[in-house]
Design a protein around this motif. Structure first.
Motif, mmCIF file in Angstrom:
data_model
loop_
_atom_site.group_PDB
_atom_site.id
_atom_site.type_symbol
_atom_site.label_atom_id
_atom_site.label_comp_id
_atom_site.label_asym_id
_atom_site.label_seq_id
_atom_site.Cartn_x
_atom_site.Cartn_y
_atom_site.Cartn_z
ATOM 1 N N GLY A 166 -1.384 -6.034 -16.540
ATOM 2 C CA GLY A 166 -0.959 -5.511 -15.411
ATOM 3 C C GLY A 166 -1.692 -5.778 -14.091
ATOM 4 N N TYR A 167 -3.112 -5.995 -14.540
ATOM 5 C CA TYR A 167 -4.185 -5.830 -13.294
ATOM 6 C C TYR A 167 -3.760 -6.757 -12.123
ATOM 7 C CZ TYR A 167 -6.821 -2.681 -16.337
ATOM 8 O OH TYR A 167 -7.195 -1.590 -16.992
ATOM 9 N N PRO A 168 -3.709 -8.132 -12.429
ATOM 10 C CA PRO A 168 -3.216 -8.900 -11.289
ATOM 11 C C PRO A 168 -2.001 -8.556 -10.406
ATOM 12 C CG PRO A 168 -3.588 -10.310 -13.432
ATOM 13 C CD PRO A 168 -3.266 -8.833 -13.588
ATOM 14 N N PHE A 169 -1.181 -7.859 -11.072
ATOM 15 C CA PHE A 169 0.009 -7.246 -10.135
ATOM 16 C C PHE A 169 -0.348 -5.989 -9.343
ATOM 17 C CE2 PHE A 169 1.893 -9.504 -13.746
ATOM 18 C CZ PHE A 169 3.032 -10.195 -13.247
ATOM 19 N N TYR A 170 -1.434 -5.323 -9.924
ATOM 20 C CA TYR A 170 -1.892 -3.944 -9.188
ATOM 21 C C TYR A 170 -2.623 -4.730 -8.097
ATOM 22 C CZ TYR A 170 -0.562 -1.491 -13.410
ATOM 23 O OH TYR A 170 0.129 -0.759 -14.521
ATOM 24 N N LEU A 171 -3.463 -5.732 -8.097
ATOM 25 C CA LEU A 171 -4.363 -6.155 -7.251
ATOM 26 C C LEU A 171 -3.313 -6.817 -6.142
ATOM 27 C CD1 LEU A 171 -6.911 -7.438 -6.119
ATOM 28 C CD2 LEU A 171 -6.410 -9.615 -7.631
ATOM 29 N N SER A 172 -2.442 -7.417 -6.325
ATOM 30 C CA SER A 172 -1.560 -8.117 -5.405
ATOM 31 C C SER A 172 -0.809 -6.769 -4.556
ATOM 32 C CB SER A 172 -0.315 -8.971 -6.210
ATOM 33 O OG SER A 172 0.603 -9.100 -5.136
ATOM 34 N N ALA A 173 -0.402 -5.748 -5.064
ATOM 35 C CA ALA A 173 0.193 -4.399 -4.677
ATOM 36 C C ALA A 173 -0.602 -3.856 -3.816
ATOM 37 C CB ALA A 173 0.570 -3.484 -5.651
ATOM 38 N N VAL A 174 -1.851 -3.775 -3.914
ATOM 39 C CA VAL A 174 -2.948 -3.071 -3.095
ATOM 40 C C VAL A 174 -3.141 -4.220 -1.683
ATOM 41 C CG1 VAL A 174 -5.383 -2.603 -2.727
ATOM 42 C CG2 VAL A 174 -4.171 -1.800 -4.736
ATOM 43 N N LEU A 175 -3.291 -5.570 -2.033
ATOM 44 C CA LEU A 175 -3.445 -6.397 -0.877
ATOM 45 C C LEU A 175 -2.478 -6.539 -0.062
ATOM 46 C CD1 LEU A 175 -5.665 -9.035 -2.613
ATOM 47 C CD2 LEU A 175 -6.378 -7.100 -1.247
ATOM 48 N N ILE A 176 -0.918 -6.251 -0.597
ATOM 49 C CA ILE A 176 0.245 -6.240 0.429
ATOM 50 C C ILE A 176 -0.004 -5.156 1.345
ATOM 51 C CG2 ILE A 176 2.463 -5.775 0.516
ATOM 52 C CD1 ILE A 176 2.659 -7.343 -2.435
ATOM 53 N N VAL A 177 -0.509 -3.852 0.841
ATOM 54 C CA VAL A 177 -0.495 -2.668 1.648
ATOM 55 C C VAL A 177 -1.458 -3.092 2.746
ATOM 56 C CG1 VAL A 177 -1.351 -0.183 1.727
ATOM 57 C CG2 VAL A 177 0.407 -1.109 -0.166
ATOM 58 N N ILE A 178 -2.894 -3.441 2.228
ATOM 59 C CA ILE A 178 -3.643 -3.554 3.299
ATOM 60 C C ILE A 178 -3.455 -5.050 4.414
ATOM 61 C CG2 ILE A 178 -6.106 -4.709 3.803
ATOM 62 C CD1 ILE A 178 -6.719 -3.795 0.852
ATOM 63 N N ALA A 179 -2.499 -5.838 4.021
ATOM 64 C CA ALA A 179 -2.113 -6.743 4.968
ATOM 65 C C ALA A 179 -1.173 -6.133 5.772
ATOM 66 C CB ALA A 179 -1.595 -7.847 4.176
ATOM 67 N N PHE A 180 -0.111 -5.161 5.298
ATOM 68 C CA PHE A 180 0.844 -4.482 6.193
ATOM 69 C C PHE A 180 0.083 -3.842 7.201
ATOM 70 C CE2 PHE A 180 3.018 -0.485 6.668
ATOM 71 C CZ PHE A 180 3.976 -1.155 7.714
ATOM 72 N N THR A 181 -1.068 -3.125 6.928
ATOM 73 C CA THR A 181 -1.641 -2.084 7.881
ATOM 74 C C THR A 181 -2.296 -3.044 8.940
ATOM 75 O OG1 THR A 181 -2.224 -0.702 5.943
ATOM 76 C CG2 THR A 181 -3.640 -0.606 7.979
ATOM 77 N N VAL A 182 -3.034 -4.025 8.464
ATOM 78 C CA VAL A 182 -3.414 -4.992 9.611
ATOM 79 C C VAL A 182 -2.271 -5.489 10.703
ATOM 80 C CG1 VAL A 182 -4.765 -7.233 9.772
ATOM 81 C CG2 VAL A 182 -5.229 -5.828 7.881
ATOM 82 N N LEU A 183 -1.215 -5.866 9.925
ATOM 83 C CA LEU A 183 -0.103 -6.500 10.783
ATOM 84 C C LEU A 183 0.583 -5.408 11.632
ATOM 85 C CD1 LEU A 183 2.374 -8.802 8.471
ATOM 86 C CD2 LEU A 183 1.031 -9.318 10.640
ATOM 87 N N PHE A 184 0.777 -4.168 11.054
ATOM 88 C CA PHE A 184 1.147 -3.214 11.797
ATOM 89 C C PHE A 184 0.282 -2.810 13.094
ATOM 90 C CE2 PHE A 184 2.426 1.331 12.614
ATOM 91 C CZ PHE A 184 3.577 1.118 12.946
ATOM 92 N N MET A 185 -0.804 -2.568 12.734
ATOM 93 C CA MET A 185 -1.727 -2.060 13.837
ATOM 94 C C MET A 185 -2.012 -3.017 14.719
ATOM 95 S SD MET A 185 -2.234 1.123 12.767
ATOM 96 C CE MET A 185 -3.536 1.522 13.639
ATOM 97 N N ASN A 186 -2.152 -4.391 14.462
ATOM 98 C CA ASN A 186 -2.569 -5.592 15.410
ATOM 99 C C ASN A 186 -1.670 -6.275 16.242
ATOM 100 O OD1 ASN A 186 -5.766 -5.459 15.373
ATOM 101 N ND2 ASN A 186 -4.969 -5.170 13.107
#
Length: 407
Positions: A166-186
């Motif tokens: 499961g760890y690669p999927f959790y990593l992906s989920a966390v990075l999607i959230v980080i990427a969304f935050t960067v997009l939305f804020m900038n």
């Protein structure tokens, strides 16, 4: 006054492509392994792996075209991104928490549906915020970010996979959230989009497809795109199982080996855009296709008994990454160059339609071939479809593309 490319804005937009890339890389590398815990048929696994592309045929074009016509305080594209990216993260994290085959399929379907909601809007933002003459450079920067996402998926994901599926999927989920935050804020559409109030003329998808297919050069280019995606996607989807069942190595070793393509693509993404500008997009694509043909044939001759098999394949994959960069960096801008005025959005939809058709056809087709002839045939399969792509590219001649650096 010279119109310049906003590198900072383009790099920030690249986080959207980063999220897309890491998600599909994790999905392609490790989902067949999870499905293999329940299923033996490679053809059936390949069919399930195409679900995202069925959504791409219908939902992504509809979302893309609908986003052209809405007008919210967040813009046209961002509302879809605001819904799709968080949901994709949630379902990506749920996939490894399945308790049977049914729950696994439900979670992967919902993840794919969420991805379909935001993929087209993220893609459409690139030409929205970029002047036409700089779109090749912007595409190389965005693909560079995507290459980082794939590299993280294969290098870190393959390491994490050893400790838990499961760890690669959790990593992906966390990075999607980080990427969304960067997009939305900038990325603020009302501030950043060029000519926001002067949107392209709305056209329905069917009319756009008919218009594109009336032009023989565009048709040959779309057939070439479809062919090379059939060849590449099939090999990428089944390489983890190829490594474990044919070469006899651990799945994590196979997944890590795929990272050599991603690493090379990452290094050569921006140079491939510069080469395309210098010698022309079509010539650069042809060089890339010819390179992949030769390299896939070379991998075919690397047999399981060779103690250095993985090392040799990794070296060849570095060259595949360079060739793939020459193709992938220049193909979408070439489609855009061929687009008549007012049909850029439609041609973008047609581009992803043909790549989605390829991704629907390839995994079950290759799975069936593997079930019949074994994994030894896999790289000849890939080479065959790249040969088809090369033939189609030799037929592409378009004056509009030549005027825009397409020769």
């Amino acid at each position: 006054m010279e119109r310049k490319l906003d590198y900072r804005k383009t790099l920030l937009l690249g986080f959207g492509f980063f999220a897309i890339s890491i998600t599909w890389s994790v999905y392609n590398a490790f989902m067949p392994v999870l499905l293999g815990n329940f299923l033996e048929s490679s053809a059936l696994i390949g069919f399930i792996m195409t679900i995202d592309n069925y959504f791409a045929l219908f939902i992504q074009p509809a979302v893309g075209f609908y986003s052209d016509g809405i007008n919210t305080r967040f813009g046209r594209r961002m509302p879809f991104i605001m819904i799709g990216m968080p949901l994709a993260a949630v379902f990506m994290a749920l996939i490894p928490n399945h308790f049977n085959l049914t729950s696994l399929v439900i979670f992967l379907v919902l993840m794919n549906l969420s991805m379909s909601l935001y993929r087209s809007p993220v893609i459409a933002l690139m030409p929205d915020i970029t002047y036409m003459e700089h779109r090749s450079k912007a595409n190389s920067i965005i693909n560079f970010m995507g290459g980082i996402g794939s590299l993280i998926a294969y290098v870190i994901g393959s390491r994490l996979f050893k400790y838990g599926e499961g760890y690669p999927f959790y990593l992906s989920a966390v990075l999607i959230v980080i990427a969304f935050t960067v997009l939305f804020m900038n990325i603020k559409e009302r501030r950043d989009v060029i000519g926001y109030e002067k949107a392209e003329e709305k056209r329905d998808f069917v009319t756009g497809v008919k218009t594109a297919l009336k032009d023989r050069n565009t048709t040959f280019l779309l057939f070439a795109i479809c062919s090379w995606f059939i060849g590449f996607n099939g090999v990428e989807t089944f390489f983890t199982r190829y490594g474990s069942l044919y070469l006899g190595v651990d799945p994590s070793v196979s997944a890590f080996t795929l990272s050599f393509i991603s690493l090379s693509f990452l290094i050569f993404a921006i140079p491939a855009g510069l080469i395309g500008t210098k010698i022309g997009k079509r010539n650069t694509i042809r060089i890339g296709v010819a390179g992949v043909i030769a390299l896939m044939i070379a991998v075919y001759f690397v047999k399981p008994g060779n103690p250095n098999a993985i090392t040799i394949i990794r070296g060849l994959f570095l060259l595949v990454g360079f060739s793939w960069a020459c193709i992938n960096i220049n193909s979408y801008p070439l489609v855009a160059d061929m687009s008549p005025l007012g049909l850029l959005g439609t041609y973008t939809g047609v581009y992803y339609l043909f790549s989605s058709i390829a991704n629907i056809v390839s995994p079950p087709l290759l799975g069936l071939i593997v079930d019949t002839f074994g994994f030894s045939i896999m790289f000849l399969y890939g080479a065959f479809f790249f040969i088809l792509a090369f033939v189609f590219m030799t037929m592409v001649k378009d004056k509009r593309a030549e005027l825009n650096g397409g020769e």
